[in-house]
Enzyme design. Sequence first.
Site, PDB file in Angstrom:
ATOM      1  N   SER A 111      81.058  95.286 -32.850  1.00 52.54           N
ATOM      2  CA  SER A 111      81.111  94.209 -31.860  1.00 52.54           C
ATOM      3  C   SER A 111      82.377  94.358 -31.005  1.00 52.54           C
ATOM      4  CB  SER A 111      81.045  92.856 -32.577  1.00 52.54           C
ATOM      5  OG  SER A 111      80.658  91.827 -31.705  1.00 52.54           O
ATOM      6  N   HIS A 151      72.741  91.696 -35.598  1.00 43.72           N
ATOM      7  CA  HIS A 151      74.125  92.007 -35.277  1.00 43.72           C
ATOM      8  C   HIS A 151      75.024  92.029 -36.512  1.00 43.72           C
ATOM      9  CE1 HIS A 151      77.360  92.211 -32.239  1.00 43.72           C
ATOM     10  NE2 HIS A 151      78.059  91.419 -33.032  1.00 43.72           N
ATOM     11  N   ASP A 180      69.532  92.799 -32.081  1.00 43.11           N
ATOM     12  CA  ASP A 180      70.567  92.389 -31.137  1.00 43.11           C
ATOM     13  C   ASP A 180      69.891  91.943 -29.848  1.00 43.11           C
ATOM     14  OD1 ASP A 180      73.390  92.514 -31.874  1.00 43.11           O
ATOM     15  OD2 ASP A 180      73.046  94.629 -32.339  1.00 43.11           O
TER      16      ASP A 180
END
Length: 339
Positions: free
Chosen positions: A166, A283, A251
């Site tokens: 991320s 995610h 995602d």
Amino acid sequence: MDGMDDLDGGPEGGAPWKRMSKEELENQYSPSRWVVRLGAEEALRTYSQIGNEATKRAQATGRNLLDVPYGDGEGEKLDIYFPEAVSEALLFLVFFHGGYWQSGSKDSSAFMVGPVTAQGVAVVIVAYDVAPKGTLDQMVAQVTQSIVFVQKQYPGNQGIYLCGHSAGAHLAAMMLLANWTKHGVTPNLKGFFLVSGIYDLEPVMHTSENASLLTTLEDAQRNSPQWHLKTAPTQPVDPACRILVTVGQHDSPEFHRQSRELYQTLRRGGWKASFEELHDVDHFEILWNLTQKDYVLTQVPLQETITGTSAHSPLLFLPLFASSWDGSTRGGVGSVPGE
């Protein structure tokens, strides 16, 4: 994968996010809204719990150096986890945690330490000053300094592999642009593993996540690896350095676009890059699955990604290492190298 090279990527012009309403853009850049097996809050709690438990297990082995300062700042610390057999010629995986540059901690981010150290690879978990204490420029500088520290501390390493999740993937990707000359050392970087990252920060300026991050378009561009690589292509210091860009199937479409476009830009710039959509994970599951020693991702064709072979790895990270492993990386049992 090669078909994606024909897509029209890049942060400028008709980028799809520019046609989105503020509400839709907010939704696209809120990963917890896209989880499929848990509610948003439960997914975040589970992510934190699994990270905490994995870190406690890793610390309990005693094969580590904790809170090692890599700089002068209070937040400039890192943890190093060693395999049972150590030598001066170790492989290192350096990990940068996520949290939208505003949360997260090295103290709850040792997800992959058990499985990776079991394969003879040392793992470094890096802390950096998240916002509002730290600015993006400072975070990039701290991540740079942490890599310089590892290289100087272990100059005989057999390779340093950077991994980020991320926001951490963004910080890892910024290292593609680093000017190592001014730091007096060129790290032995062998690969990048970029997991569900954001590489063009301009869309983030228009979401609530921007509250303490970006104030101008110049801020966003200066800290956007996609923008730099597209407007002023950077050549790899080591042409053999490999980059694996991944995104979870669940995602959001914007996270998918960001990863695809970075991959395309890297390929056009001459980097050895590969792209993978990881099947049936969101995610957060991408990272917490790495605590499992039997986590198999057989859809990753290594001959097209990292190793140049047709073998498949039992761990998500291992494609980065497989081509470098041999008996010399394991060494004999002894003291922690560099002490």
